[in-house]
Motif scaffolding. Structure first.
Motif, PDB file in Angstrom:
ATOM      1  N   ILE A  35      -8.098 -19.292   5.430  1.00  0.00           N
ATOM      2  CA  ILE A  35      -8.043 -18.287   6.498  1.00  0.00           C
ATOM      3  C   ILE A  35      -6.708 -17.558   6.461  1.00  0.00           C
ATOM      4  CG2 ILE A  35      -7.877 -17.997   9.011  1.00  0.00           C
ATOM      5  CD1 ILE A  35     -10.005 -20.268   9.212  1.00  0.00           C
ATOM      6  N   LEU A  36      -5.624 -18.309   6.341  1.00  0.00           N
ATOM      7  CA  LEU A  36      -4.291 -17.700   6.312  1.00  0.00           C
ATOM      8  C   LEU A  36      -4.092 -16.837   5.065  1.00  0.00           C
ATOM      9  CD1 LEU A  36      -2.120 -20.606   7.743  1.00  0.00           C
ATOM     10  CD2 LEU A  36      -2.971 -18.568   8.923  1.00  0.00           C
ATOM     11  N   ILE A  37      -4.671 -17.247   3.941  1.00  0.00           N
ATOM     12  CA  ILE A  37      -4.593 -16.432   2.724  1.00  0.00           C
ATOM     13  C   ILE A  37      -5.328 -15.109   2.930  1.00  0.00           C
ATOM     14  CG2 ILE A  37      -5.402 -16.248   0.323  1.00  0.00           C
ATOM     15  CD1 ILE A  37      -4.750 -19.303   0.083  1.00  0.00           C
ATOM     16  N   PHE A  38      -6.559 -15.174   3.451  1.00  0.00           N
ATOM     17  CA  PHE A  38      -7.323 -13.942   3.702  1.00  0.00           C
ATOM     18  C   PHE A  38      -6.635 -13.068   4.747  1.00  0.00           C
ATOM     19  CE2 PHE A  38     -11.053 -16.268   1.879  1.00  0.00           C
ATOM     20  CZ  PHE A  38     -11.332 -15.347   0.869  1.00  0.00           C
ATOM     21  N   LEU A  39      -6.069 -13.699   5.754  1.00  0.00           N
ATOM     22  CA  LEU A  39      -5.353 -12.954   6.792  1.00  0.00           C
ATOM     23  C   LEU A  39      -4.142 -12.229   6.195  1.00  0.00           C
ATOM     24  CD1 LEU A  39      -5.234 -12.366   9.862  1.00  0.00           C
ATOM     25  CD2 LEU A  39      -3.871 -14.428  10.113  1.00  0.00           C
ATOM     26  N   GLY A  40      -3.359 -12.943   5.405  1.00  0.00           N
ATOM     27  CA  GLY A  40      -2.184 -12.343   4.776  1.00  0.00           C
ATOM     28  C   GLY A  40      -2.543 -11.222   3.807  1.00  0.00           C
ATOM     29  N   LEU A  41      -3.557 -11.450   2.971  1.00  0.00           N
ATOM     30  CA  LEU A  41      -3.991 -10.416   2.031  1.00  0.00           C
ATOM     31  C   LEU A  41      -4.530  -9.191   2.764  1.00  0.00           C
ATOM     32  CD1 LEU A  41      -5.824 -12.554  -0.701  1.00  0.00           C
ATOM     33  CD2 LEU A  41      -3.653 -11.330  -0.956  1.00  0.00           C
ATOM     34  N   GLY A  42      -5.297  -9.440   3.818  1.00  0.00           N
ATOM     35  CA  GLY A  42      -5.897  -8.342   4.578  1.00  0.00           C
ATOM     36  C   GLY A  42      -4.869  -7.482   5.293  1.00  0.00           C
ATOM     37  N   VAL A  43      -3.894  -8.121   5.935  1.00  0.00           N
ATOM     38  CA  VAL A  43      -2.847  -7.357   6.628  1.00  0.00           C
ATOM     39  C   VAL A  43      -2.029  -6.565   5.611  1.00  0.00           C
ATOM     40  CG1 VAL A  43      -0.702  -7.559   7.953  1.00  0.00           C
ATOM     41  CG2 VAL A  43      -2.716  -8.825   8.671  1.00  0.00           C
ATOM     42  N   THR A  44      -1.746  -7.173   4.470  1.00  0.00           N
ATOM     43  CA  THR A  44      -0.998  -6.471   3.421  1.00  0.00           C
ATOM     44  C   THR A  44      -1.772  -5.247   2.940  1.00  0.00           C
ATOM     45  OG1 THR A  44       0.059  -8.533   2.730  1.00  0.00           O
ATOM     46  CG2 THR A  44       0.076  -6.707   1.146  1.00  0.00           C
ATOM     47  N   LEU A  45      -3.055  -5.424   2.658  1.00  0.00           N
ATOM     48  CA  LEU A  45      -3.882  -4.292   2.219  1.00  0.00           C
ATOM     49  C   LEU A  45      -3.953  -3.223   3.291  1.00  0.00           C
ATOM     50  CD1 LEU A  45      -5.761  -3.020   0.106  1.00  0.00           C
ATOM     51  CD2 LEU A  45      -7.653  -4.269   1.184  1.00  0.00           C
ATOM     52  N   SER A  46      -4.166  -3.639   4.531  1.00  0.00           N
ATOM     53  CA  SER A  46      -4.228  -2.702   5.662  1.00  0.00           C
ATOM     54  C   SER A  46      -2.947  -1.875   5.750  1.00  0.00           C
ATOM     55  CB  SER A  46      -4.449  -3.498   6.954  1.00  0.00           C
ATOM     56  OG  SER A  46      -4.263  -2.711   8.088  1.00  0.00           O
ATOM     57  N   ASP A  47      -1.822  -2.537   5.647  1.00  0.00           N
ATOM     58  CA  ASP A  47      -0.529  -1.875   5.758  1.00  0.00           C
ATOM     59  C   ASP A  47      -0.264  -0.934   4.580  1.00  0.00           C
ATOM     60  OD1 ASP A  47       1.926  -1.853   7.443  1.00  0.00           O
ATOM     61  OD2 ASP A  47       2.853  -2.419   5.547  1.00  0.00           O
ATOM     62  N   GLN A  48      -0.561  -1.413   3.371  1.00  0.00           N
ATOM     63  CA  GLN A  48      -0.297  -0.606   2.174  1.00  0.00           C
ATOM     64  C   GLN A  48      -1.214   0.614   2.094  1.00  0.00           C
ATOM     65  OE1 GLN A  48       2.413  -1.106   0.167  1.00  0.00           O
ATOM     66  NE2 GLN A  48       2.817  -2.552   1.823  1.00  0.00           N
ATOM     67  N   LEU A  49      -2.477   0.458   2.485  1.00  0.00           N
ATOM     68  CA  LEU A  49      -3.393   1.607   2.505  1.00  0.00           C
ATOM     69  C   LEU A  49      -2.891   2.685   3.459  1.00  0.00           C
ATOM     70  CD1 LEU A  49      -7.040   0.195   2.423  1.00  0.00           C
ATOM     71  CD2 LEU A  49      -5.972   1.736   0.778  1.00  0.00           C
ATOM     72  N   ALA A  50      -2.393   2.265   4.610  1.00  0.00           N
ATOM     73  CA  ALA A  50      -1.848   3.240   5.567  1.00  0.00           C
ATOM     74  C   ALA A  50      -0.689   4.003   4.935  1.00  0.00           C
ATOM     75  CB  ALA A  50      -1.399   2.542   6.856  1.00  0.00           C
ATOM     76  N   GLY A  51       0.175   3.309   4.208  1.00  0.00           N
ATOM     77  CA  GLY A  51       1.293   3.958   3.535  1.00  0.00           C
ATOM     78  C   GLY A  51       0.834   4.958   2.485  1.00  0.00           C
ATOM     79  N   ILE A  52      -0.202   4.599   1.735  1.00  0.00           N
ATOM     80  CA  ILE A  52      -0.752   5.500   0.720  1.00  0.00           C
ATOM     81  C   ILE A  52      -1.322   6.756   1.381  1.00  0.00           C
ATOM     82  CG2 ILE A  52      -2.632   5.766  -0.968  1.00  0.00           C
ATOM     83  CD1 ILE A  52      -2.128   2.733  -1.645  1.00  0.00           C
ATOM     84  N   PHE A  53      -2.062   6.572   2.474  1.00  0.00           N
ATOM     85  CA  PHE A  53      -2.615   7.718   3.197  1.00  0.00           C
ATOM     86  C   PHE A  53      -1.514   8.608   3.757  1.00  0.00           C
ATOM     87  CE2 PHE A  53      -6.722   5.873   2.811  1.00  0.00           C
ATOM     88  CZ  PHE A  53      -7.644   6.839   3.157  1.00  0.00           C
ATOM     89  N   LYS A  54      -0.480   7.994   4.307  1.00  0.00           N
ATOM     90  CA  LYS A  54       0.615   8.776   4.908  1.00  0.00           C
ATOM     91  C   LYS A  54       1.240   9.724   3.888  1.00  0.00           C
ATOM     92  CE  LYS A  54       1.843   5.548   8.527  1.00  0.00           C
ATOM     93  NZ  LYS A  54       2.628   4.403   8.912  1.00  0.00           N
ATOM     94  N   THR A  55       1.579   9.200   2.729  1.00  0.00           N
ATOM     95  CA  THR A  55       2.206  10.062   1.726  1.00  0.00           C
ATOM     96  C   THR A  55       1.187  10.975   1.057  1.00  0.00           C
ATOM     97  OG1 THR A  55       2.062   8.272   0.102  1.00  0.00           O
ATOM     98  CG2 THR A  55       4.145   8.520   1.268  1.00  0.00           C
ATOM     99  N   GLY A  56      -0.043  10.495   0.883  1.00  0.00           N
ATOM    100  CA  GLY A  56      -1.075  11.298   0.222  1.00  0.00           C
ATOM    101  C   GLY A  56      -1.533  12.483   1.056  1.00  0.00           C
ATOM    102  N   ILE A  57      -1.710  12.270   2.362  1.00  0.00           N
ATOM    103  CA  ILE A  57      -2.184  13.348   3.241  1.00  0.00           C
ATOM    104  C   ILE A  57      -1.020  14.208   3.703  1.00  0.00           C
ATOM    105  CG2 ILE A  57      -3.294  13.811   5.470  1.00  0.00           C
ATOM    106  CD1 ILE A  57      -5.359  11.854   4.657  1.00  0.00           C
ATOM    107  N   GLY A  58       0.085  13.590   3.998  1.00  0.00           N
ATOM    108  CA  GLY A  58       1.292  14.333   4.345  1.00  0.00           C
ATOM    109  C   GLY A  58       1.252  15.051   5.682  1.00  0.00           C
ATOM    110  N   ARG A  59       0.568  14.480   6.659  1.00  0.00           N
ATOM    111  CA  ARG A  59       0.563  15.079   7.998  1.00  0.00           C
ATOM    112  C   ARG A  59       1.804  14.596   8.751  1.00  0.00           C
ATOM    113  NH1 ARG A  59      -3.476  14.370  13.175  1.00  0.00           N
ATOM    114  NH2 ARG A  59      -2.721  16.226  14.250  1.00  0.00           N
TER     115      ARG A  59
END
Length: 192
Positions: free
Chosen positions: A59-83
């Motif tokens: 559970i903790l592994i999936f939680l850690g991986l999921g939060v990391t993916l969630s956070d990194q995807l947001a960063g990719i969108f922020k720079t990619g969309i540039g709003r």
């Protein structure tokens, strides 16, 4: 698209301008990650209480991986969309309450995404044992997400997109976790 952005800006100005200086420190605190450490400790305790140690590790592994993916995807969108974040948007100069400001771009909110990820993930794992928990968790996620509008760092669409991404990723990762737990329980009962 222009009309959607205009509506988003108007909704932001309404929600952002509801604030007042005496409450600013409260909303800054709500938006900080460290303030919620005791709550995360309670979440960990509830997981520990309801799952075997082997399952808890997964559970903790999936939680850690999921939060990391969630956070990194947001960063990719922020720079990619540039709003621009509201506090960097020249169209909103002298119209908004700027309590705090972050990086230049803000679509979509990693706070909303990460919080809704955690809430969805935990709700799926614990709702059978604690029927009230999802209501509390989603209320908490909404309050944390609103704090980002209050502070002037995100538009409502940033929050909605972040919430949706967190919800979807939380559902996906909790499904993986539940499948692993189910398989472990099945294997343990065969061995026992």
């Amino acid at each position: 698209m222009y009309e959607i952005i205009q509506e988003d800006q108007q909704a932001f100005l309404i929600l952002n301008n509801w604030g007042s200086q005496p409450f600013d420190q409260f909303w800054i605190m709500v938006s900080e990650t460290w303030i919620w450490a005791p709550l995360y400790g309670i979440f960990l305790y509830l997981l520990y209480k309801n799952f075997k140690l082997k399952s808890l590790v997964f559970i903790l592994i999936f939680l850690g991986l999921g939060v990391t993916l969630s956070d990194q995807l947001a960063g990719i969108f922020k720079t990619g969309i540039g709003r621009f974040r509201p506090c960097h948007d020249p169209a909103l100069d002298h119209m908004m309450r700027e309590v705090k400001c972050g990086g230049q771009f803000g679509f979509y909110s990693s706070h909303a995404s990460n919080t809704f990820f955690i809430v969805t993930f935990l709700s799926r794992l614990l709702y059978r044992k604690y029927k009230f928990l999802p209501y509390f968790l989603f209320f908490w996620a909404i309050v944390v997400s609103y704090s980002r509008i209050y502070l002037g760092v995100h538009f409502p669409l940033d929050i909605l997109m972040g919430s949706a991404m967190g919800f979807l990723l939380g559902g996906l990762f909790s499904t993986f976790a539940l499948k692993v737990i189910h398989k472990q329980n099945k294997d343990d009962s065969v061995k026992g």
